[in-house]
Design a protein around this motif. Structure first.
Motif, PDB file in Angstrom:
ATOM      1  N   GLN A 344       0.802  -1.228   0.000  1.00  0.00           N
ATOM      2  CA  GLN A 344       0.000   0.000   0.000  1.00  0.00           C
ATOM      3  C   GLN A 344       0.836   1.278   0.000  1.00  0.00           C
ATOM      4  O   GLN A 344       0.303   2.373  -0.141  1.00  0.00           O
ATOM      5  CB  GLN A 344      -0.906   0.020   1.231  1.00  0.00           C
ATOM      6  CG  GLN A 344      -0.140  -0.065   2.556  1.00  0.00           C
ATOM      7  CD  GLN A 344      -1.060  -0.225   3.741  1.00  0.00           C
ATOM      8  OE1 GLN A 344      -2.259  -0.402   3.579  1.00  0.00           O
ATOM      9  NE2 GLN A 344      -0.499  -0.151   4.930  1.00  0.00           N
ATOM     10  N   GLY A 345       2.152   1.166   0.167  1.00  0.00           N
ATOM     11  CA  GLY A 345       3.015   2.343   0.217  1.00  0.00           C
ATOM     12  C   GLY A 345       3.083   2.906   1.627  1.00  0.00           C
ATOM     13  O   GLY A 345       2.132   2.791   2.401  1.00  0.00           O
ATOM     14  N   GLY A 346       4.183   3.506   1.938  1.00  0.00           N
ATOM     15  CA  GLY A 346       4.348   4.101   3.264  1.00  0.00           C
ATOM     16  C   GLY A 346       5.795   4.008   3.708  1.00  0.00           C
ATOM     17  O   GLY A 346       6.667   3.537   2.960  1.00  0.00           O
ATOM     18  N   GLN A 347       6.046   4.465   4.906  1.00  0.00           N
ATOM     19  CA  GLN A 347       7.412   4.461   5.415  1.00  0.00           C
ATOM     20  C   GLN A 347       7.435   4.057   6.873  1.00  0.00           C
ATOM     21  O   GLN A 347       6.428   4.121   7.580  1.00  0.00           O
ATOM     22  CB  GLN A 347       8.055   5.840   5.246  1.00  0.00           C
ATOM     23  CG  GLN A 347       7.449   6.933   6.104  1.00  0.00           C
ATOM     24  CD  GLN A 347       8.175   8.262   5.929  1.00  0.00           C
ATOM     25  OE1 GLN A 347       8.776   8.518   4.902  1.00  0.00           O
ATOM     26  NE2 GLN A 347       8.129   9.101   6.936  1.00  0.00           N
ATOM     27  N   VAL A 348       8.612   3.648   7.322  1.00  0.00           N
ATOM     28  CA  VAL A 348       8.817   3.232   8.703  1.00  0.00           C
ATOM     29  C   VAL A 348      10.247   3.613   9.087  1.00  0.00           C
ATOM     30  O   VAL A 348      11.134   3.680   8.227  1.00  0.00           O
ATOM     31  CB  VAL A 348       8.593   1.714   8.856  1.00  0.00           C
ATOM     32  CG1 VAL A 348       9.630   0.929   8.066  1.00  0.00           C
ATOM     33  CG2 VAL A 348       8.619   1.309  10.319  1.00  0.00           C
ATOM     34  N   ILE A 349      10.446   3.919  10.350  1.00  0.00           N
ATOM     35  CA  ILE A 349      11.771   4.287  10.849  1.00  0.00           C
ATOM     36  C   ILE A 349      12.263   3.186  11.777  1.00  0.00           C
ATOM     37  O   ILE A 349      11.557   2.799  12.717  1.00  0.00           O
ATOM     38  CB  ILE A 349      11.737   5.633  11.580  1.00  0.00           C
ATOM     39  CG1 ILE A 349      11.380   6.759  10.594  1.00  0.00           C
ATOM     40  CG2 ILE A 349      13.089   5.928  12.230  1.00  0.00           C
ATOM     41  CD1 ILE A 349      11.242   8.119  11.237  1.00  0.00           C
ATOM     42  N   LEU A 358      17.275   4.471  10.533  1.00  0.00           N
ATOM     43  CA  LEU A 358      17.063   4.357   9.097  1.00  0.00           C
ATOM     44  C   LEU A 358      15.585   4.574   8.796  1.00  0.00           C
ATOM     45  O   LEU A 358      14.717   3.993   9.450  1.00  0.00           O
ATOM     46  CB  LEU A 358      17.489   2.986   8.571  1.00  0.00           C
ATOM     47  CG  LEU A 358      18.977   2.635   8.588  1.00  0.00           C
ATOM     48  CD1 LEU A 358      19.184   1.251   8.005  1.00  0.00           C
ATOM     49  CD2 LEU A 358      19.778   3.661   7.800  1.00  0.00           C
ATOM     50  N   ARG A 359      15.319   5.418   7.770  1.00  0.00           N
ATOM     51  CA  ARG A 359      13.945   5.600   7.304  1.00  0.00           C
ATOM     52  C   ARG A 359      13.783   4.838   5.993  1.00  0.00           C
ATOM     53  O   ARG A 359      14.520   5.068   5.035  1.00  0.00           O
ATOM     54  CB  ARG A 359      13.627   7.077   7.095  1.00  0.00           C
ATOM     55  CG  ARG A 359      12.216   7.301   6.549  1.00  0.00           C
ATOM     56  CD  ARG A 359      11.797   8.749   6.645  1.00  0.00           C
ATOM     57  NE  ARG A 359      12.740   9.623   5.971  1.00  0.00           N
ATOM     58  CZ  ARG A 359      12.908  10.900   6.283  1.00  0.00           C
ATOM     59  NH1 ARG A 359      12.213  11.436   7.267  1.00  0.00           N
ATOM     60  NH2 ARG A 359      13.774  11.654   5.625  1.00  0.00           N
ATOM     61  N   VAL A 360      12.826   3.920   5.949  1.00  0.00           N
ATOM     62  CA  VAL A 360      12.593   3.088   4.780  1.00  0.00           C
ATOM     63  C   VAL A 360      11.218   3.430   4.212  1.00  0.00           C
ATOM     64  O   VAL A 360      10.215   3.381   4.926  1.00  0.00           O
ATOM     65  CB  VAL A 360      12.659   1.587   5.130  1.00  0.00           C
ATOM     66  CG1 VAL A 360      12.479   0.746   3.869  1.00  0.00           C
ATOM     67  CG2 VAL A 360      13.978   1.251   5.804  1.00  0.00           C
ATOM     68  N   GLN A 361      11.190   3.795   2.927  1.00  0.00           N
ATOM     69  CA  GLN A 361       9.943   4.187   2.270  1.00  0.00           C
ATOM     70  C   GLN A 361       9.704   3.293   1.065  1.00  0.00           C
ATOM     71  O   GLN A 361      10.589   3.103   0.237  1.00  0.00           O
ATOM     72  CB  GLN A 361      10.016   5.651   1.841  1.00  0.00           C
ATOM     73  CG  GLN A 361       8.753   6.155   1.166  1.00  0.00           C
ATOM     74  CD  GLN A 361       8.827   7.639   0.857  1.00  0.00           C
ATOM     75  OE1 GLN A 361       9.725   8.331   1.306  1.00  0.00           O
ATOM     76  NE2 GLN A 361       7.880   8.125   0.092  1.00  0.00           N
ATOM     77  N   HIS A 362       8.477   2.754   0.977  1.00  0.00           N
ATOM     78  CA  HIS A 362       8.104   1.891  -0.151  1.00  0.00           C
ATOM     79  C   HIS A 362       7.083   2.608  -1.023  1.00  0.00           C
ATOM     80  O   HIS A 362       6.109   3.183  -0.513  1.00  0.00           O
ATOM     81  CB  HIS A 362       7.506   0.578   0.357  1.00  0.00           C
ATOM     82  CG  HIS A 362       8.466  -0.248   1.173  1.00  0.00           C
ATOM     83  ND1 HIS A 362       9.641  -0.748   0.670  1.00  0.00           N
ATOM     84  CD2 HIS A 362       8.424  -0.644   2.475  1.00  0.00           C
ATOM     85  CE1 HIS A 362      10.276  -1.430   1.616  1.00  0.00           C
ATOM     86  NE2 HIS A 362       9.558  -1.366   2.721  1.00  0.00           N
TER      87      HIS A 362
END
Length: 812
Positions: A344-349, A358-362
């Motif tokens: 669905q898209g989004g990011q997580v730290i 680390l910030r990871v964004q899909h």
């Protein structure tokens, strides 16, 4: 070979031979050019151009053969069978067309040679069928060796012609044309050399034969077609050449653009600060940059392209120091989390033990795949933490600031109310801190604050708080259940306050005053407790031998009284409730009036007269002193300007007024508006008022003195009595404090001090005025010691100047 050449030159008309060669050359060019054009086509258009090429070469071969036969001179006119002649044309077109198709569809040179060889077979077949179409009577004899040679020459040369012509370069086209022309000519004339017509004669009585004239017309028409085909092939070839050039240029430009984009993309991927990855719908890593492996902490050079998301998450989880089971559980958790985000898209730290973030964004691409961006935000997080710390902590000492202290105070009050415990609110103020800044500089003062803050922080125990509110003001919280705990805390604080701090080559002795309020007996809300702690602090500072002072209810009453007086002072300003009195100043030697000192009086409503010694400190505390001083100066100058006698007036200036640069403008405006001559105005300042900010005060006094106003130093002999102050500014008068006059009659010590100050004035050429003269004996001492001026009750009490100056002189 000699027989063939002899047959060629003796048995042929060379003009027709040349014409046959020209037709052959044109047909060969048309064939090869159209062959190349067809090879560039696909589908239906390839089949069409293959057929056109087959017709061109077939008719060209046929035309070449029969034009060459016209050149042949066997000794009689040749006639041809119609059916076999037509069959020879069909054979030429179909067999050569088959060879062309094979060459066009060939995968390599061998296939194209085979196709050319088939064309050679078509040339040979057409020739021998064409020879068979001759209507002859007699026996045609053949040389079998030359027949075989003619066929082989046609096949080999045709195969080579196709290979050379289709090799790509335009220059090779002409090589192929020459070889095909040579193949046709070599085959024809070798075959003709293999035939013997000596035993032949024309066949008479043949049905509808084709004679040489008809063949000539047909050959001419076919030649025109061949010429048209050749010209068409030239046009097509030129168009193809230009199109090829454009296509090559476009391809070259595209290749350069692709190479440039690829280079830029590679540079961007290599040097971008973020990690980039492209995953397939199944979670397989399709593309990534080197930065991704760095951020994941993987070994440099490790190939992770093609790995699954689960493998990458497991590799990241293995970097922690946890046990294997925990790492595996963490890997599963990461995989589930990132697959859900990728859908669905989004990011997580992700935080790695609070040291790395680390910030990871899909970002889904819409076809099941997704692009992942990974960024190291450790510095950002640290900066955010630093900013948050700065927002709630003092930048100089690192202690909680007022905002943070308010939060901690509110939490402590809630806990104390819940647990029914007490809180000690401790206000702390350093003694003589301003003197440290003035004497040693602000850098030294800052170092004192840092060192004391560190010492106080080091003695704190769980639950205890100390904060810096500003300047040298600190405040502490001590939750406790028994009073001994609070006293022990105060002893620790006091022990750190009283000591010394060394900075560079200076050793500073430190001390402080402490005020204590206790929750809940001294207040239950935040502001009340702080206010009461401050009241206790003021008392501790006022009492010389007291270091720690606890709040008492009487302090609150005293503070309320001062606040009420401050409010009444402002009301008195609005209602013009102040009034002025004047105390005469006289020459000690002659008794003449030298001027008047302006004194402020206030009859407070409901209280009666209030001494200036009582309300002036309150006015300075509440900020009303500037407005009151301006009113005094303006009123005194206005009244003095109306006097019949031009006596001088002396107006007192407070330390707060002297710190304001606006005082210079105020004096200018008042002198201008009142019309009072500047030399009739004298401003009295105390050394205490000057010493607070000596450089600024002396600068202001210098500007005022430049207006023609005289400056007197008041209460000299008390406070600092610094000779440096007298040396740094040319005062117009020294006023001897009244405290020395009370004992000057019978105290040799007091008399010695008075004598010393008078001698100082004489040495500096500055007149001295003694205050507080109340007896004739005191006046006699002053006269004997050479004092210049005096004032006091003996010479005249303060009074309003509502009478004539002459009457005032008589009364005095």
């Amino acid at each position: 070979m000699l027989a063939i050449l002899d047959f060629f030159f003796r048995g042929h008309d060379l003009w027709f031979v040349a014409l046959a060669a020209a037709v052959c050359l044109l047909s060969a060019y048309a064939c090869m050019s159209l062959l190349r054009h067809a090879m560039r086509m696909t589908g239906r258009m390839r089949r069409i151009w293959t057929a056109v090429s087959a017709v061109s070469v077939g008719m060209g071969i046929w035309s070449t053969h029969f034009v060459a036969m016209l050149a042949f001179r066997p000794g009689f006119a040749l006639q041809y069978d119609v059916l076999l002649t037509g069959l020879s044309l069909v054979i030429a077109i179909s067999v050569c067309g088959a060879g062309l198709a094979m060459a066009i569809r060939g995968a390599g040179p061998a296939d194209r040679f085979l196709g050319g060889a088939v064309i050679g077979v078509g040339i040979s077949s057409m020739h021998y069928v064409g020879i068979a179409a001759l209507l002859l009577d007699g026996q045609l004899v053949w040389d079998n060796g030359l027949v075989v040679a003619s066929i082989i020459a046609g096949i080999i040369l045709s195969g080579l012609a196709v290979v050379v012509a289709t090799d790509g370069a335009r220059s090779r086209l002409f090589g192929g044309v020459g070889l095909l022309t040579l193949a046709i000519c070599a085959m024809h004339f070798t075959a003709m050399g293999a035939s013997d017509f000596s035993n032949c004669m024309p066949l008479l009585g043949a049905m509808a034969p084709l004679d040489g004239g008809v063949i000539s017309v047909i050959a001419a028409l076919v030649s025109l077609f061949i010429i048209a085909a050749a010209l068409g092939s030239i046009v097509l070839d030129e168009a193809d050449r230009r199109r090829t050039e454009r296509e090559n240029l476009r391809q070259l430009a595209d290749a350069e653009r692709i190479a440039s984009v690829s280079q830029k993309l590679e540079l961007a991927l290599t040097h971008m600060g973020q990690g980039l990855a492209l995953f397939s719908a199944e979670g397989q890593l399709l593309l990534h940059n080197e930065r991704l492996t760095e951020l994941l902490g993987l070994p440099k050079g490790r190939l992770i392209e093609g790995e699954m998301l689960e493998d990458i998450c497991r590799a990241a989880a293995n970097l922690s120091d946890a046990d294997e089971q925990s790492r595996e559980a963490r890997a599963r958790e990461l995989t589930e989390q990132h697959r859900a985000l990728a859908a669905q898209g989004g990011q997580v730290i992700h935080s790695f033990e609070g040291q790395r973030f680390l910030r990871v964004q899909h970002n889904p691409t819409g076809d099941g795949r997704w692009v992942t961006l990974m960024e190291d935000i450790t510095d950002t997080k640290r900066n955010e933490a630093a900013i948050a710390h700065l927002a709630k902590h003092d930048t100089l000492t690192g202690l909680p600031n007022r905002a943070r202290f308010d939060e901690l105070f509110d939490m402590a009050l809630s806990e104390a109310a819940e647990r029914e415990t007490q809180i000690g609110i401790v206000a702390i103020d350093l003694d003589h801190f301003k003197d440290i800044n003035d004497s040693y500089g602000h850098a030294t003062g800052d170092q004192v604050l840092r060192v004391l803050a560190e010492r106080l922080s080091n003695v704190l125990r769980p639950g205890e708080v100390i904060a810096r509110l500003g300047g040298d003001e600190f405040v502490a919280l001590k939750p406790f259940s028994v009073i001994e705990s609070l006293r022990e805390f105060l002893e620790r604080v006091e022990g750190e306050l009283f000591g010394s701090v060394q900075y560079q080559d200076v050793v500073i002795a430190t001390s402080g005053s402490i005020g204590v309020a206790i929750y809940p007996q001294d207040g239950r809300d935040h502001s009340k407790l702080l206010s009461n702690a401050d009241l206790a602090l003021y008392r501790a500072k006022a009492e010389f031998e007291t270091r720690v002072c606890y709040y008492e209810s009487e302090m609150d009453e005293h503070a309320r009284q001062r606040r009420a007086m401050a409010n009444d002072l402002w009301q008195a300003l609005e209602n013009n409730a102040f009034n002025l009195v004047y105390q005469v100043q006289k020459s000690v030697s002659t008794g003449e009036i030298t001027g008047y000192e302006v004194l402020l009086r206030w009859d407070r409503e409901g209280y009666g007269p209030v001494s200036p010694a009582e309300f002036i400190p309150v006015a300075e505390e509440c900020g009303a002193i500037n407005a009151i001083g301006a009113w005094v100066l303006r009123t005194a100058c206005t009244e003095a300007a109306s006097w019949p006698e031009p006596h001088k007036i002396a107006v007192n200036v407070s330390g707060m007024q002297l710190s304001q640069i606006e005082l210079v403008d105020l004096v200018k405006i008042v002198l201008y508006q009142s019309g009072l001559a500047p030399d009739r105005l004298e401003l009295e300042v105390t050394e205490t008022a000057i010493i607070n900010d000596k450089k600024r005060a002396l600068n202001i006094l210098t500007q005022i003195r430049a207006l023609g106003v005289s400056i007197a130093i008041d209460d000299f002999g008390t406070g600092y009595s610094s000779l440096a102050t007298l040396r740094s500014f040319p005062f117009d008068k020294i006023k001897l404090d009244r405290s020395f006059m009370s004992e000057v009659e019978h105290s040799e010590q007091s008399k010695a001090i008075v004598r010393a100050i008078l001698a100082l004035g004489r040495s500096l050429s500055v007149p001295v005025l003694a205050e507080g003269v109340e007896t004739i004996e005191q006046l006699d001492v002053l006269r004997l010691e050479g004092c210049n001026e005096a004032q006091g009750f003996f010479l005249g009490r303060p009074a309003a100047m509502d009478w004539e100056p002459s009457a005032a002189l008589q009364r005095a």
